[in-house]
Design a protein around this motif. Structure first.
Motif, PDB file in Angstrom:
ATOM      1  N   ALA A   1       4.115  10.388   7.347  1.00  8.14           N
ATOM      2  CA  ALA A   1       3.939  10.824   5.953  1.00  8.14           C
ATOM      3  C   ALA A   1       2.798  11.829   5.815  1.00  8.14           C
ATOM      4  CB  ALA A   1       3.685   9.624   5.056  1.00  8.14           C
TER       5      ALA A   1
ATOM      6  N   MET B   1      10.690   8.905   3.320  1.00  7.26           N
ATOM      7  CA  MET B   1       9.413   9.131   3.990  1.00  7.26           C
ATOM      8  C   MET B   1       8.582   7.844   4.017  1.00  7.26           C
ATOM      9  SD  MET B   1       7.561  11.229   5.654  1.00  7.26           S
ATOM     10  CE  MET B   1       7.822  12.969   5.350  1.00  7.26           C
ATOM     11  N   MET B   2       8.658   7.090   2.887  1.00  6.83           N
ATOM     12  CA  MET B   2       7.909   5.823   2.840  1.00  6.83           C
ATOM     13  C   MET B   2       8.467   4.835   3.864  1.00  6.83           C
ATOM     14  SD  MET B   2       7.705   5.388  -1.257  1.00  6.83           S
ATOM     15  CE  MET B   2       6.663   6.396  -2.288  1.00  6.83           C
TER      16      MET B   2
ATOM     17  N   LYS C   1      -0.792   7.076  -9.188  1.00  2.00           N
ATOM     18  CA  LYS C   1       0.357   7.077  -8.272  1.00  2.00           C
ATOM     19  C   LYS C   1       0.620   8.430  -7.605  1.00  2.00           C
ATOM     20  CE  LYS C   1       1.691   2.886  -9.379  1.00  2.00           C
ATOM     21  NZ  LYS C   1       2.490   1.790  -8.955  1.00  2.00           N
ATOM     22  N   GLY C   2       1.116   8.318  -6.374  1.00  7.81           N
ATOM     23  CA  GLY C   2       1.611   9.496  -5.667  1.00  7.81           C
ATOM     24  C   GLY C   2       0.531  10.346  -5.018  1.00  7.81           C
ATOM     25  N   LEU C   3      -0.704   9.853  -4.945  1.00  8.63           N
ATOM     26  CA  LEU C   3      -1.783  10.656  -4.366  1.00  8.63           C
ATOM     27  C   LEU C   3      -2.145  10.214  -2.951  1.00  8.63           C
ATOM     28  CD1 LEU C   3      -4.243  10.777  -7.416  1.00  8.63           C
ATOM     29  CD2 LEU C   3      -2.519  12.452  -6.771  1.00  8.63           C
ATOM     30  N   ARG C   4      -1.675   9.035  -2.571  1.00  4.42           N
ATOM     31  CA  ARG C   4      -2.159   8.352  -1.368  1.00  4.42           C
ATOM     32  C   ARG C   4      -2.114   9.212  -0.111  1.00  4.42           C
ATOM     33  NH1 ARG C   4       0.428   5.428   2.184  1.00  4.42           N
ATOM     34  NH2 ARG C   4       2.310   5.941   1.020  1.00  4.42           N
ATOM     35  N   VAL C   5      -1.009   9.911   0.135  1.00  6.72           N
ATOM     36  CA  VAL C   5      -0.913  10.667   1.394  1.00  6.72           C
ATOM     37  C   VAL C   5      -1.177  12.170   1.220  1.00  6.72           C
ATOM     38  CG1 VAL C   5       0.591   9.042   2.608  1.00  6.72           C
ATOM     39  CG2 VAL C   5       1.603  10.818   1.166  1.00  6.72           C
TER      40      VAL C   5
ATOM     41  N   LEU D   1       9.832   5.573   6.749  1.00  4.06           N
ATOM     42  CA  LEU D   1       9.291   6.000   8.053  1.00  4.06           C
ATOM     43  C   LEU D   1       7.837   5.567   8.205  1.00  4.06           C
ATOM     44  CD1 LEU D   1      10.577   9.674   8.488  1.00  4.06           C
ATOM     45  CD2 LEU D   1      10.931   7.791  10.088  1.00  4.06           C
ATOM     46  N   GLU D   2       7.121   5.650   7.073  1.00  3.72           N
ATOM     47  CA  GLU D   2       5.696   5.324   7.108  1.00  3.72           C
ATOM     48  C   GLU D   2       5.480   3.822   7.351  1.00  3.72           C
ATOM     49  OE1 GLU D   2       3.656   6.666   3.600  1.00  3.72           O
ATOM     50  OE2 GLU D   2       1.709   6.400   4.560  1.00  3.72           O
TER      51      GLU D   2
ATOM     52  N   GLU E   1       0.835  -1.204   0.000  1.00  6.20           N
ATOM     53  CA  GLU E   1       0.000   0.000   0.000  1.00  6.20           C
ATOM     54  C   GLU E   1       0.876   1.263   0.000  1.00  6.20           C
ATOM     55  OE1 GLU E   1      -2.787   0.433   3.275  1.00  6.20           O
ATOM     56  OE2 GLU E   1      -3.235   2.450   2.522  1.00  6.20           O
TER      57      GLU E   1
ATOM     58  N   GLU F   1       2.777   1.719  -3.198  1.00  8.47           N
ATOM     59  CA  GLU F   1       1.833   1.745  -4.330  1.00  8.47           C
ATOM     60  C   GLU F   1       2.146   0.662  -5.355  1.00  8.47           C
ATOM     61  OE1 GLU F   1       0.003   5.911  -4.935  1.00  8.47           O
ATOM     62  OE2 GLU F   1       2.121   6.313  -4.763  1.00  8.47           O
TER      63      GLU F   1
END
Lengths: 85, 413
Positions: free
Chosen positions: B133, A38-39, B66-70, A41-42, A14, A17
């Motif tokens: 995030a 950042m990912m 892509k890239g929208l999740r957070v 850390l997440e 998740e 992605e």
């Protein structure tokens, strides 16, 4: 154990992605799957929250692939269990 | 100094009544309202139930999966508007132009929800369990920064947070960068998202229509029944370009940015003064900088938002500045259709001005039924009308004391 692996794989998929099938045990998070700091850390925070465990900050650098991540999770879960017994 | 001319060559709109510039143009000339029952949060505890919400917002359809999740809603709204603006201008950011391209976005409350939710999570789950995030969303320059990150824009990046005037000030700021030769292209505009946190703020300060006594819940600028704003949300981003660059790449030129004015009225927080001196100064400055006189302005895209005092104040400023020309001036308040989009309001007003120049039509002030003797100008009631539009003046102002005005003109090659 199977369950833990599949849960953690889903968390990683998740955040990165990707489809869970793309998260192979040895796929490298940064080079193969495009993880950034950042990912990382997440992923760490998501595991801490889900299992109510504390993962030491120095483990962040060891978050390199699924196998390594699972090892960290198991270690922290074991520590938590020992603390309760 | 030989100043560069600034033109608008692209418009991206994500609005309560339309997505995309063409749809927005059609919507405002039809008098189509985007104000509907709120679905983003539960309104059962409030007397007020409606807002100009962007319904069925699907950022992945515009930006990809892509890239929208957070990213939070504001950041997605502004990135979608930026993408539509770039497409509309047929402009691609590449190694050749990225250093000469900047971003200037007006936004004031866009991160309020993210801040609140971040803290709520820490209180509920414990400080260790917040998602790191989500922290970047909590800062007010997140929407503007994410535009540069997504589209690879390496020139300046600025966020302007002056409330109601923010996005028009961002456009003025962007135009200055181009005029002074410090940038060739700027993505400029504004964004705000609708959320319960800001709704509650406006509700509890009794700023919302229908929030007190027997006031009706209706966005009806200049109408006697007005009793407060209906909130709106959305984003508009413009592509501003140096005229020579635009001509070189044979871009479609919507308008010339003629002049910008701004003035502060130090009075009180959240209360309008009884005289409109600051607003008059702002309007006059925009005209002076454009080397135009009141007689030259055909359309005024008003900042009036259905506020009891706000709409009278703007009427007074227009009378003061336009004097004998006030009768022939077409005025309209598109907030009657989209609500008060706060920092993004000026950008929506400017988009209406661009559409008026392009279609040679004046968008209406809808919901205008009951005349107020204190608001007695030509507000283009309920129906769009054809008109010769050479110059349009866009006005914004707020109860904190900010005023900003901008003149755009039809570009004649």
């Amino acid at each position: 154990m199977q369950e833990l692996e599949s849960e953690i794989k889903n968390i990683i998929a998740e955040i990165l992605e990707k489809d869970p099938e793309e998260i192979k045990p040895e796929s490298r998070f940064i080079e193969d799957l495009g993880m950034d700091s950042m990912m990382a850390l997440e992923i760490l925070a998501a595991m801490e929250k889900k299992y109510k465990i504390a993962i030491p900050e120095e483990k962040l650098a060891a978050l390199t692939n699924l196998n390594a991540t699972l090892a960290i999770a198991r270690e922290c879960l074991a520590k938590k269990q020992n603390a309760h017994t | 100094m030989n100043e560069k001319k600034v033109v608008i060559t692209g418009v991206g709109v994500i609005g309560p009544n339309a997505i995309g510039k063409s749809a927005f143009s059609e919507a405002i000339f039809q008098g189509l309202s985007g104000i509907k029952p709120i679905s983003l949060f539960d309104t059962s505890a409030y007397k007020v139930k409606t807002a100009g919400e962007v319904k069925d917002f699907q950022p992945q359809a515009i930006l990809g999966e892509k890239g929208l999740r957070v990213l939070d809603r504001s950041t997605k709204l502004v990135n979608c508007a930026a993408k539509l603006a770039l497409e509309d201008a047929h402009l691609e950011i590449n190694e050749g132009n990225t250093l000469d391209t900047g971003v200037a976005i007006g936004s004031t409350l866009a991160s309020v929800r993210s801040m609140s939710e971040f803290d709520k999570e820490a209180i509920k789950e414990g400080p260790r369990f917040v998602n790191p995030a989500l922290f970047p969303n909590t800062v007010i320059n997140s929407p503007a920064s994410q535009i540069s990150i997504r589209f690879g824009i390496k020139g300046f990046n600025t966020t302007i947070s002056t409330g109601f005037t923010s996005s028009l000030e961002a456009v003025g700021y962007a135009a200055n960068f181009i005029r002074m030769g410090r940038a060739k292209t700027v993505l400029a505009g504004g964004v705000e998202e609708l959320c319960e946190q800001t709704f509650l703020g406006f509700y509890r300060t009794h700023s919302l229509a229908g929030s007190k006594d027997a006031g009706i819940e209706l966005s009806c600028p200049f109408d006697k029944r007005r009793n407060g704003v209906v909130l709106g949300e959305g984003s508009v981003v413009f592509i501003l370009e140096d005229l020579d660059s635009a001509l070189r790449r044979q871009a479609n030129i919507y308008a010339l940015v003629s002049g910008f004015g701004t003035a502060f009225e130090p009075y009180r927080v959240d209360k309008y003064p009884s005289e409109a001196q600051g607003m008059s100064r702002s309007l006059r400055q925009a005209l002076d900088k454009s080397a135009l006189s009141p007689a030259d302005i055909d359309y005024l895209s008003a900042g009036a938002n259905s506020g009891v005092n706000a709409d009278v104040l703007e009427t007074c400023a227009i009378k003061d500045v336009f004097a004998k020309y006030k009768e022939k001036l077409y005025i309209s308040a598109i907030k009657s259709m989209i609500g008060e989009c706060f920092s993004a309001g000026g950008a929506f007003g400017l988009a209406a001005g661009v559409c008026a120049l392009e279609k040679q039509k004046i968008p209406p002030t809808i919901n205008y039924e009951v005349k107020d003797p204190a608001c007695d100008l030509n507000y283009t009631a309920n129906q769009a009308r054809a008109a010769k539009v050479r110059h349009a003046l866009i006005n914004t102002f707020g109860p904190s004391g900010c005023n900003a005005s901008l003149v755009i003109s039809k570009y004649n090659a």
